[in-house]
Design an enzyme around this catalytic site. Structure first.
Site, PDB file in Angstrom:
ATOM      1  N   GLU A  16      18.970   0.562  41.956  1.00  0.00           N
ATOM      2  CA  GLU A  16      20.241   0.110  41.408  1.00  0.00           C
ATOM      3  C   GLU A  16      20.256   0.370  39.908  1.00  0.00           C
ATOM      4  O   GLU A  16      19.534  -0.273  39.152  1.00  0.00           O
ATOM      5  CB  GLU A  16      20.427  -1.384  41.685  1.00  0.00           C
ATOM      6  CG  GLU A  16      20.545  -1.716  43.163  1.00  0.00           C
ATOM      7  CD  GLU A  16      20.683  -3.210  43.398  1.00  0.00           C
ATOM      8  OE1 GLU A  16      21.612  -3.618  44.107  1.00  0.00           O
ATOM      9  OE2 GLU A  16      19.853  -3.972  42.865  1.00  0.00           O
ATOM     10  N   ASP A  61      15.172  -2.743  42.964  1.00  0.00           N
ATOM     11  CA  ASP A  61      16.235  -3.697  42.681  1.00  0.00           C
ATOM     12  C   ASP A  61      16.525  -3.696  41.179  1.00  0.00           C
ATOM     13  O   ASP A  61      15.608  -3.723  40.355  1.00  0.00           O
ATOM     14  CB  ASP A  61      15.771  -5.086  43.138  1.00  0.00           C
ATOM     15  CG  ASP A  61      16.779  -6.167  42.872  1.00  0.00           C
ATOM     16  OD1 ASP A  61      17.833  -6.158  43.517  1.00  0.00           O
ATOM     17  OD2 ASP A  61      16.500  -7.036  42.022  1.00  0.00           O
TER      18      ASP A  61
END
Length: 913
Positions: A543, A513
């Site tokens: 990400e 994340d």
């Protein structure tokens, strides 16, 4: 003041001994209802901020301050420094002497601290450098004073760089957490600024029966440890940490271990145990093996799934297993049958949303509201909102302990061993049906920091584990308390945690994340650790968004899209995603409807709100970005763009950034939907013309899914995309309960019309959403849902059928992929790609011709040089079992003219055997 910039800092008094003035901890501290006791409160006149920064173990900078002013450094073991403006400092301890720092800062430090801005730099004398370890365990206040020693300004110092310089090298050599041998149980924690540490030991049979045992500090490493006689497995413990906390004073914190491998219910106590112990292993665990390793990251087809979503609505799962790890062991359930079918069709990996210890899910007694009401009713979301702080649901991006499994997903949260065994049974079951297991991990932030009961790291080493701003406040650009993985011991925690999951739970890949908030170097070290722990290559992806206080390399070289090229670590690409769907993550109001994308009508089929907004030039740009995705977002891939020029992808603009950024196709994750934002079906509800039939909406869904399926790189899909999954137009369902996140594995209902989505994130748009949810024509039938599922299976078969969809190197992509129908005179609603398999293993076909026609009408495309060639429809689309009859019956190639006929709203692949 002496000349040549030397300051003498005058402080009165003596340092108190390291143990401090507070009474030693007792059993009462272990049993206290609270989590912290202030032993000596900070003086009301003490500064709260930390605007000065240690640059290393002896040099500091105070940004914005001039070198010609007077500065004093004050030390107080009791945290009682008073710095009232216009008065002399009171309550300080020992005399230190600072000098103006001379000479340039080391190049690596200068780069790292460039974000601070200019300011006075001061240094400790050699004698005081040797005592900095002691000073950092006290209150340190830097003051600017006038000629009369009256305070003009005062601040604390940010300690992280000094702590790394002093301790990290030695600390990285020590094992942290629990280590058990038959003779001894050792527990170790890194707490270099602590004044005292004690262990609260709880007997396995009676958690209330507590011993308090002192821990011993290693001065060189800052590690506190204790050796307990014998094997203490299955007892539990907490830590009592005495230390100075900025803004609070001398505090005794009772806290769990950040290296916890498991905990009891609601994470109250850390577990003493080994992941190699027999009572943590299900039968046959040692024989568990992942499916055959993938040859390259580009072979991955990933299916993203939330653990509760998988089973909480599945009546074929025993009630006791719903929403639990054990649901994956019910081989005959509807959900497991579907996962098995996905694997047979070509899916390779199951990625689970967070399954580590989550701060915001009660592990016992949490309710599961199951409302009902009209399709556009408000009562459903009202019932969810009433219990959202205490219900069983959350996506889980709020970590409490990074390396322990979440307890609410276990059948017994109270026994720390159960969650370990059941997690492993889940992994075995998924491996058993032919899918590898990936984990979503969240090392970029914690759910809490400071003196919060859910804060772990910050209550052990204050001001170290989190990234601080210029005033010493914790940065929160990620949503929560940003961690500082640029600090060596935070980077080590991340590295050790990933290695543990890889080794002890057989995790095959990891999704990070907000990975762009972490240094590239830290991620590359994680890669080495994970590969070593697993004994094979572990794919890392994440990400790579570039934003916040670290944006554009402000503090370090990031693990972001543009900075990871060449690393082999993959990032999600938003280039084709945004072009396909239209709009952006944060659209609201009429923009939700008007910002159409390539598959849902941009320019060629405008909805009412989009009339006159988009031009043919906009459509051509979107088509080029779709091609960027199909080419793996490779920076040096060349193609003709809408202007007629030939450009490399890194010269194509995407929102002010290069559209192409990757060095290799394995460094890109292609997707059009994941758990964030509205589902693809919901986006198309908003953007397609309202008159679009349910059958055509299903075709648009498959068109969108075909683009990542045909793209070079890693293909990524969320659970339910194959079933037109809806969250009733919810834009952010992270805490919307099981109701709005449910999945029907029998594919009878897609969830649309489950009521207005929760007001917190969606209320401002209710006037636009209400009529859509109330329209029965927008809710697909079970037949349409099941057709979409079957058509998605065919897409999987297409990608799995040929290595040409999964090329392993940029060189191969440049050599074998070529776009037709480009430039200013193209058919703007038709993307055409040719793939040449000559001499490449695993292609099955010599050549492929790929078409994506998003138009409402069929397209005829005459390809130069293709006359009299033996093009045939791909077997997965030509056979009687193929789901898409329109493609099977209408797609054709006329060899005499070299013309391909592509049906309306169809993704088609032709082959030459």
């Amino acid at each position: 003041m002496p000349e040549r910039g030397r300051w003498w800092l005058l402080v009165a008094g003596l340092m108190v001994a390291a143990a401090g003035v507070a009474a030693p901890p007792s059993a009462a501290d272990c049993r206290s209802a609270g989590f912290a006791t202030v032993l000596e409160p900070v003086h009301a006149g003490s500064p709260v901020d930390a605007r000065a920064v240690w640059l290393d173990a002896g040099r500091l900078r105070w940004p914005g301050k001039p070198a010609h002013s007077r500065y004093r450094l004050f030390v107080s073991d009791r945290g009682r420094i008073e710095t009232t403006i216009g008065e002399r400092v009171r309550g300080a301890g020992r005399t230190l002497r600072l000098e103006l720092a001379t000479g340039p800062l080391a190049a690596d430090l200068a780069t790292h601290f460039n974000y601070l801005g200019a300011g006075v730099e001061l240094g400790l004398r050699e004698h005081d450098r040797s005592r900095l370890r002691d000073y950092l365990r006290a209150q340190l206040v830097l003051a600017e004073v006038d000629a009369g020693e009256r305070v003009l300004d005062a601040t604390h110092l940010q300690p992280a760089a000094a702590l790394d310089t002093l301790y990290a090298e030695a600390a990285e050599q020590q094992r942290l957490g629990v280590e058990i041998t038959p003779a001894q149980t050792r527990i170790a924690v890194w707490a270099p600024t602590a004044r005292r540490l004690a262990l609260c030991l709880h007997a396995a049979e009676s958690p209330a029966a507590t011993q308090v045992l002192p821990m011993r500090r290693d001065r060189k490493s800052g590690v506190w440890s204790i050796g307990l006689h014998g094997d203490r497995a299955n007892q539990t413990y907490t830590l009592l940490v005495d230390g100075y906390v900025r803004g609070h004073g001398l505090v005794r914190n009772r806290v769990t271990d950040p290296y916890s491998l498991s905990l009891d219910a609601d994470s109250k106590h850390s577990w003493i145990g080994s992941l190699d112990a027999a009572d943590t292993m299900p039968d046959e665990w040692k024989a568990d093996r992942s499916p055959a390793p993938i040859a390259a990251a580009t072979d991955m087809r990933i299916y993203e799934l939330h653990l509760r979503d998988f089973s909480v609505n599945d009546a074929s799962v025993p009630a006791a297993h719903r929403g639990k790890y054990l649901a994956f062991t019910d081989a005959a359930s509807d959900g497991m049958r579907h996962l098995r079918a996905l694997a047979v069709a070509g899916m390779t990996d199951l990625h689970l949303l967070p399954v580590f210890d989550i701060a915001t899910i009660p592990e016992t007694g949490c309710p599961t509201p199951w409302p009902n009401g009209p399709p556009a009713g408000e009562q459903q979301q009202a019932m969810i909102a009433a219990t959202r702080e205490r219900d069983c649901y959350n996506w889980g991006y709020e970590p409490l302990h990074y390396t322990a499994p979440e307890g609410s997903y276990a059948s017994d949260a109270a026994d720390p061993r159960v969650r370990i065994r059941e997690f492993r049974r889940m992994v075995m079951a998924v491996h058993g049906i032919g899918l590898r297991v990936g984990m979503d991990v969240v090392y970029n932030h914690t759910s809490a920091a400071g003196q919060d009961g859910k804060s772990v790291l910050d209550r052990i080493v204050p001001d170290y584990y989190h990234r601080l701003d210029a005033n010493g406040a914790i940065e929160r650009s990620t949503c929560c308390a940003n961690t500082a993985t640029e600090q060596r011991m935070m980077a080590r925690l991340m590295r050790d945690s990933v290695a543990t999951w890889a080794r002890a739970y057989h995790i095959d890949s990891f999704r990070f994340d907000l990975m762009g908030h972490q240094p590239r170097a830290a991620m590359e070290a994680v890669q080495v650790a994970a590969d070593s722990a697993r004994g094979q290559h572990v794919v890392l992806l994440g990400e790579g968004w570039n934003f916040g206080e670290v944006a554009d390399g402000a503090r370090f070289v990031q693990a972001s899209q543009r900075s990871l090229n060449g690393s082999g670590i993959a990032t999600f690409s938003d280039r084709a995603r945004d072009a396909v769907r239209g709009g952006g993550c944060c659209d609201s109001g009429l923009d939700l409807l008007a910002n159409q994308g390539y598959v849902n009508g941009l320019h060629y089929a405008p909805n009412t709100q989009a009339q006159g907004r988009a031009t043919r030039a906009d459509l051509l740009r979107a088509a080029d970005l779709v091609r960027v995705g199909l080419a793996g977002t490779l920076r040096d891939f060349s193609m003709q763009v809408a202007t007629g020029q030939v450009e490399t992808l890194d010269h194509i603009d995407y929102a002010g950034q290069p559209a192409g950024y990757a060095s290799e196709p394995g460094e890109v994750v292609n997707y059009v939907e994941n758990h964030d934002n509205p589902t693809l079906f919901d986006i198309n509800v908003l953007k397609l013309p309202p008159s679009t039939s349910a059958e055509e909406r299903a075709r648009v869904q498959i068109l969108a899914a075909a683009i990542p399926m045909f793209s070079q790189g890693i293909a990524y899909f969320p659970a339910g995309i194959e079933g037109l999954r809806s969250k009733s137009l919810d834009r952010n369902s992270y805490d919307s309960g099981d109701w709005f996140n449910r999945i029907d594995w029998r594919f009878r209902d897609n969830g649309f019309g489950s009521g207005l989505p929760p007001a917190a994130d969606n209320g401002k748009d209710w006037p636009l959403l209400r009529p859509l949810l109330a329209d029965p024509a927008l809710k697909p039938s079970s037949e349409v849902i099941q057709w979409t599922r079957d058509a998605f299976f065919d897409l999987l078969r297409l990608r799995a059928s040929s290595s040409l969809f999964r090329l392993r190197s940029a060189e191969e992509v440049r050599k074998r992929l070529h776009f037709l129908n480009t430039g200013p005179d193209q058919i703007a609603t038709l993307v055409v790609a040719h793939l040449d398999g000559d001499g490449l293993a695993g292609t099955r076909f010599r050549e492929l011709m790929v078409f994506v026609n998003v138009d409402l009408h069929a397209a005829d495309f005459r390809a130069q040089g293709e006359r009299d060639r033996p093009w045939q429809l791909h077997p997965a689309q030509a056979g009687s079992e193929a789901a898409d009859a329109r493609v099977r019956d209408e797609a054709r190639f006329d060899a005499g003219s070299g013309r391909f006929h592509v049906p309306a709203r169809s993704a088609v692949v032709f082959v030459i055997e």
